[in-house]
Design a protein around this motif. Structure first.
Motif: not given
Ligand code: PRX
Length: 650
Positions: A601, A603, A628, A632-635, A637-638
């Protein structure tokens, strides 16, 4: 520029005053600033008068059709006559114009009389090939004397040239030929680099298949390698050698186009920056005389740029030759056959003035002081830097190790668009500070402003703008005047927006901080993030790509690409190499990403805009800033996880 680097800059308080000895003999004098301030246009008219005009101009600036400038518009002039003929006529025919050094060690000495003969013959050959004033000629050559001869021959007959750097790919050459509708390409079989011969002709063959405007390809034999031959091809030595050595030069209007040079902007398509004749030559000659303090009878000047960049145009060909300089021209890389090659050349030719780029200086620092220590560099009396911000550490190394702690350093800020140096110390007149380009030259208006176009106070930072039109300014973008207005004159209509961030120190000296747009600066070469992204997504395996420039200790910035692959392309163990090669094919080896990260993904904001700031944080190994606004804030981490497993490519 990183926060840490910025902090270092703020603490830089070393300053070097001109020595009395240098000041006493300097071409530039302190009154330049006052004279230019009290009568700016009169000052420029004086600089124009140093050239040989067929019809001297009575006008200076015409800004009635702003932002399309005209300078010295009723004057007529021939650029080649100024760079060559007049020096021979004044009795300097035996003076060396170029000490050429090929990478394999072959040498040629080209005097001004030789240059006059070669340029005249080449001008006659171009005419025989049907080239007339106004026709565009593409030039794709290695760093050999014919490159300068070809440019001057074009200028002599009023045919604007479009020089394409020899490191650009066939595809890049093709698109530039098409954009300018060029009629002729001048190339070579190849050249020498890194110890072996590289080929140029096959790239031209591939390019001209799809360029109907090209009538002929004129080929210089440099390496002797085998080349394919087509009906359009003509050997330089066949057609140029049999021409008359006499060519009657005609004068052209001051605003006649001199050249187009493509440079990266914020979109995928490079811009054809258009320069014209009289104002351009006036400013390159003036700046070369004042900033490099050239003494034509005694100096040996060496600018290490390639002819394919604006520095090669303005400070190898037009400025120095207009001032009757004796120059070194070197074909190859600094480490062939050994890492002391440049210093050996300085010793051999007694170079007095050296003009190079911070990326080269940082590379030499890395190689160590012992390399230059083996050579006698005491002939040097002035050093120049261009292309990117020079960090104070590299500046001090340049001064101490190369300049014997005594040469003034001129850090010169300018652009393809400005045509000539705009911001620089004046040696013998102004102080220098390690890492600062100091202030605008006499005759030039520059300011650092905030978002509202209000000049910042000393100590503040903002955007660099040019506040007054200047003689060597671009006259537009070839075939796209709207883009010219949009790119440079729409943010604040009264100012030219350079695209650079800058800071003023407590004394008002200017410190350049790098680009504020999506243009990267890799080893002093301009490459846009969008250009590399377009190249990546043109590969069938790529679904989406985002490119950022990450700080790099040697090259200034390095290209880091994040790509999302299609289908099962990620299974291919060679995919990263394939993508890097693909970018080299589409643009050229200089645009190969330093690193390509395959990600699932990217950001994005809720409106779908890629958040490059976060990608830069990752590429520069920083902890993430504010996330913020991410859809999708989790992207992150990926992507961060992907980075852990990625390896840096060569
Ligand atoms: O960002 C600035 C940087 O190079 C850009 C212009 O690139 P180009 O048109 O390729 O021309 C390079 C050679 C003139 C500028 O917008 N730049 C150039 N010189 C300096 C610099 N940045 C800081 N300091 C400089 N001396």
């Amino acid at each position: 520029m990183s926060h840490e680097a910025l902090q270092n800059l703020l603490h830089e308080d070393r300053a070097f005053a001109p020595t009395a000895e240098f000041a006493a003999a300097a071409n530039a004098t302190p009154d330049y600033y006052d004279r230019a301030a009290s009568d700016r246009l009169g000052f420029w008219a004086e600089q124009a008068a140093a050239l040989q005009w067929a019809t001297p101009p009575t006008q200076t600036l015409d800004w009635s059709n702003a932002p399309f400038a005209k300078w010295f518009a009723d004057g007529k002039i021939n650029v080649a006559v100024n760079c060559v003929d007049r020096h021979v006529a004044a009795g300097h025919g035996d003076q060396v114009a170029f000490h050429f050094e090929g990478e394999p060690g072959d040498t040629r000495t080209v005097t001004y009389a030789d240059l006059l003969r070669e340029v005249s013959k080449a001008a006659n050959a171009l005419t025989e090939l049907g080239i007339q004033a106004g026709d565009r000629v593409a030039i794709y050559l290695p760093m050999i004397p014919e490159a300068a001869v070809a440019m001057l021959a074009c200028a002599r007959i009023g045919a604007p040239h479009s020089v394409v750097f020899g490191g650009f790919s066939s595809e890049a050459l093709r698109s530039r030929i098409v954009d300018a509708s060029a009629k002729l390409v001048i190339t070579a079989d190849g050249g020498y680099r890194k110890g072996s011969a590289f080929a140029l002709k096959p790239a031209v063959d591939e390019a001209v298949v799809n360029t109907p405007t090209i009538e002929h390809v004129l080929v210089v034999r440099r390496t002797g390698q085998d080349v394919e031959w087509t009906d359009k091809d003509v050997w330089w030595h066949d057609i140029v050698e049999r021409q008359s050595e006499v060519h009657e030069a005609q004068a052209f209007d001051a605003e006649h186009p001199l050249f187009i040079l493509y440079t990266s902007g914020t979109t995928g398509n490079p811009k054809g920056i258009l320069h014209t004749t009289g104002g351009y030559l006036t400013q390159v000659a003036y700046t070369h005389r004042a900033v490099f303090d050239l003494k034509p009878d005694t100096d040996v000047y060496w600018c290490t740029a390639d002819i394919g960049w604006v520095t090669g145009h303005s400070y190898i060909v037009y400025g120095p030759l207009a001032n009757r300089a004796t120059q070194v021209m070197y074909e190859g890389t600094p480490d062939t056959p050994h890492r002391g090659r440049w210093w050996e050349l300085i010793e051999k030719y007694g170079v007095t003035i050296l003009y190079t780029a911070p990326t080269a200086i940082r590379t030499f620092m890395k190689w160590g002081d012992a390399v230059p220590a083996d050579f006698n560099l005491t002939s040097l009396r002035l050093l120049g830097s261009v292309g990117e911000p020079i960090n104070p550490e590299a500046w001090m190394w340049y001064r101490k190790v190369i300049g014997g702690d005594s040469c003034p350093i001129v850090d010169t800020w300018w652009q393809t668009e400005t045509g000539a140096i705009m911001i620089s110390p004046l040696p013998g007149v102004t102080h220098t500070k390690p890492g600062s380009a100091m202030g605008p030259l006499p005759g030039i208006g520059a300011a650092v402003v905030d978002d509202q176009a209000v000049p910042v106070r000393n100590g503040g930072g903002g955007y660099l703008v040019l506040t007054e039109p200047w003689p060597a300014m671009l006259r537009g973008i070839w075939g796209d005047n709207d883009r010219y207005v949009d790119t440079y004159w729409s943010r604040w209509p009264q100012y030219y927006f350079a695209g650079d961030g800058a800071k003023l120190d407590d004394d008002g000296a200017i410190w350049l901080l790098g680009r504020v747009d999506d243009v990267m600066n890799v080893s002093g070469h301009r490459i846009s993030t969008t250009e590399v992204e377009s190249a990546l997504v043109s590969h069938p395996a790529v679904a989406e790509a985002a490119v950022v420039g990450a700080a790099d200790p040697t090259t200034g910035q390095g290209i880091v690409a994040f790509v999302i692959l299609r289908g099962d392309a990620a299974e291919d163990p060679n995919i990263v190499k394939a993508l890097r090669d693909h970018v080299a094919h589409e643009i050229g080896a200089i645009a190969k990403p330093r690193q390509i990260l395959v990600v699932a993904e990217l950001p994005k904001t809720r409106s779908g805009k890629i958040m490059r700031r976060l990608l830069r944080d990752i590429a520069e190994n920083r902890s993430l800033g504010d996330v913020t606004t991410l859809a999708d804030p989790t992207v992150m981490n990926l992507i961060g996880a992907g980075l852990q497993s990625a390896t840096t490519e060569d």
